[in-house]
Design a protein around this motif. Structure first.
Motif, short mmCIF file in Angstrom:
data_model
loop_
_atom_site.label_atom_id
_atom_site.label_comp_id
_atom_site.label_asym_id
_atom_site.label_seq_id
_atom_site.Cartn_x
_atom_site.Cartn_y
_atom_site.Cartn_z
N LYS A 109 0.84 -1.19 0.00
CA LYS A 109 0.00 0.00 0.00
C LYS A 109 0.88 1.24 0.00
N ILE A 110 0.65 2.14 -0.96
CA ILE A 110 1.47 3.34 -1.07
C ILE A 110 0.59 4.58 -1.15
N GLU A 111 1.17 5.72 -0.83
CA GLU A 111 0.48 7.02 -0.89
C GLU A 111 0.98 7.80 -2.10
N PRO A 112 0.11 8.63 -2.70
CA PRO A 112 0.55 9.43 -3.85
C PRO A 112 1.61 10.45 -3.43
N PRO A 113 2.58 10.72 -4.29
CA PRO A 113 3.62 11.71 -3.96
C PRO A 113 3.07 13.13 -4.01
N LEU A 165 7.95 11.08 -14.76
CA LEU A 165 7.01 12.21 -14.78
C LEU A 165 5.58 11.72 -15.00
N ALA A 166 5.41 10.79 -15.97
CA ALA A 166 4.08 10.26 -16.25
C ALA A 166 3.55 9.50 -15.04
N GLY A 167 4.43 8.70 -14.42
CA GLY A 167 4.00 7.92 -13.27
C GLY A 167 3.63 8.79 -12.09
N ILE A 168 4.46 9.79 -11.79
CA ILE A 168 4.18 10.69 -10.66
C ILE A 168 2.91 11.49 -10.92
N GLY A 169 2.78 11.98 -12.17
CA GLY A 169 1.58 12.76 -12.52
C GLY A 169 0.31 11.95 -12.35
N ALA A 170 0.32 10.70 -12.83
CA ALA A 170 -0.86 9.85 -12.70
C ALA A 170 -1.13 9.52 -11.24
N ALA A 171 -0.07 9.28 -10.47
CA ALA A 171 -0.23 8.93 -9.06
C ALA A 171 -0.77 10.10 -8.25
N ILE A 172 -0.43 11.34 -8.65
CA ILE A 172 -0.90 12.52 -7.92
C ILE A 172 -2.34 12.87 -8.29
N PHE A 173 -2.60 12.93 -9.62
CA PHE A 173 -3.90 13.42 -10.07
C PHE A 173 -4.97 12.34 -10.20
N GLY A 174 -4.55 11.06 -10.33
CA GLY A 174 -5.53 9.99 -10.46
C GLY A 174 -6.49 9.92 -9.29
N PRO A 175 -6.01 9.84 -8.04
CA PRO A 175 -6.91 9.75 -6.89
C PRO A 175 -7.84 10.96 -6.75
N ARG A 176 -7.42 12.10 -7.27
CA ARG A 176 -8.27 13.30 -7.18
C ARG A 176 -9.51 13.19 -8.05
N PHE A 177 -9.44 12.29 -9.03
CA PHE A 177 -10.59 12.05 -9.90
C PHE A 177 -11.23 10.70 -9.63
N GLY A 178 -10.97 10.18 -8.44
CA GLY A 178 -11.58 8.92 -8.05
C GLY A 178 -10.90 7.69 -8.59
N ASP A 186 3.13 5.12 -10.43
CA ASP A 186 4.52 5.48 -10.08
C ASP A 186 5.45 4.26 -10.18
N PRO A 187 5.19 3.16 -9.47
CA PRO A 187 6.07 1.99 -9.60
C PRO A 187 6.00 1.33 -10.98
N VAL A 188 4.84 1.40 -11.64
CA VAL A 188 4.74 0.84 -12.99
C VAL A 188 5.68 1.58 -13.94
N ALA A 189 5.71 2.91 -13.80
CA ALA A 189 6.63 3.71 -14.62
C ALA A 189 8.07 3.34 -14.32
N GLY A 190 8.38 3.12 -13.06
CA GLY A 190 9.73 2.71 -12.69
C GLY A 190 10.11 1.37 -13.31
N LEU A 191 9.15 0.44 -13.36
CA LEU A 191 9.40 -0.87 -13.96
C LEU A 191 9.67 -0.73 -15.46
#
Length: 297
Positions: A109-113, A165-178, A186-191
């Motif tokens: 379980k992780i939190e958005p950056p 950048l894509a991973g962090i952006g999705a991780a930050i803004f995704g939860p804001r839109f449900g 974020d980790p998927v982008a890293g992979l």
């Protein structure tokens, strides 16, 4: 360009890489911790490993400029290729570690950056792209394997940062839109980035190893050398010509046939003329070894 100027520029390029990566490693590491971004922390580790890579290039370039000696009569040019192999190995290891850490994060379980992480990644992209363009152009101009490999390392960092950048952006803004599941972008982008890095490391390492194993220039690459020798009227035939790569320069081994009735001294003068002409008209030729044969139709 003189050898002294060439090595001076190569050493400067290596130190630019060291300084740039140290700065990015510190910035990304601090902001990665403050913003709680695993991807940015991975970027910081990547930049830190690049410091070691750039230092390896610097050491290789310093070693390559040493003049020939009793133990190394062909010079130390291969030191650059060896440094390039070291960079490729470091790149492979970093890619593997980033992929391993990113894969493990998918099952926790992780939190958005925080938003601050995006600004740090944008800075990394700008700096790394400039470093790539500068070092790649210089590496081509001075014909340095180590500098060219280091340039590709900078370009791989740009791709890494874009995916981050894509991973962090999705991780930050995704939860804001449900879309809470996007926090794992974020980790998927890293992979994804780790796969790119490993692939590039394999390619660059293979090329550098190929150059280190006494690779000779292909037939189409020695046409100019042969034409230079053919212009010497006393030479009846070129029996063999091999140009071996030693980093940024080549060593030529050539067998020529001359009139069998001339004196040994005259044959020696022809061989000396071949060596001088090749080194004078081809700046990448550092030394020539000539074997003179008697011509027989």
């Amino acid at each position: 360009m003189t050898e002294k100027d060439r090595f001076k520029q190569a050493e400067f390029a290596a130190m630019v890489g060291v300084a740039g990566n140290i700065i990015l490693a510190i910035i990304n590491g601090v902001i990665g911790v403050l913003s709680d971004s695993r991807a940015l922390i991975a970027e910081a580790v990547h930049s830190a490993s690049d410091v070691a890579g750039s230092l390896a290039v610097f050491v290789g370039v310093r070693a390559a400029k040493q003049p020939p000696d009793e133990d190394h009569p062909y010079g130390h040019g291969k030191a650059e290729s060896i440094a390039a192999i070291i960079v490729a190995v470091l790149l492979f290891l970093v890619g593997f570690e980033i992929g391993k850490a990113s894969f493990e994060a998918l099952f926790n379980k992780i939190e958005p950056p925080k938003l601050l992480a995006i600004y740090a990644v944008l800075l990394s992209i700008i700096v790394k792209e400039w470093m790539f363009r500068y070092t790649f152009k210089l590496g081509k101009r001075i014909k340095s394997d180590a500098i060219i490999v280091n340039a590709h390392d900078h370009r791989s960092d740009v791709y890494s940062s874009l995916a981050t950048l894509a991973g962090i952006g999705a991780a930050i803004f995704g939860p804001r839109f449900g879309l809470d599941w996007l926090v794992y972008a974020d980790p998927v982008a890293g992979l994804f980035v780790s796969i790119l890095v490993i692939k590039l490391a394999w390619k660059l390492g293979a090329e550098s190893i190929h150059s280190t194993l006494d690779h000779v220039l292909h037939e189409e690459d020695v046409v100019g050398l042969k034409e230079t020798v053919k212009n010497i009227t006393q030479i009846k035939k070129i029996d063999e010509l091999y140009a071996r790569e030693h980093g940024h320069y080549v060593i030529v081994d050539i067998k020529i046939s001359v009139d069998p009735h001339i004196t040994v001294e005259e044959g020696h003068k022809i061989g000396k003329q071949v060596k001088q002409k090749l080194m004078r008209e081809h700046e990448n030729v550092q030394n020539v070894f000539v074997h003179v044969n008697p011509y027989s139709p």
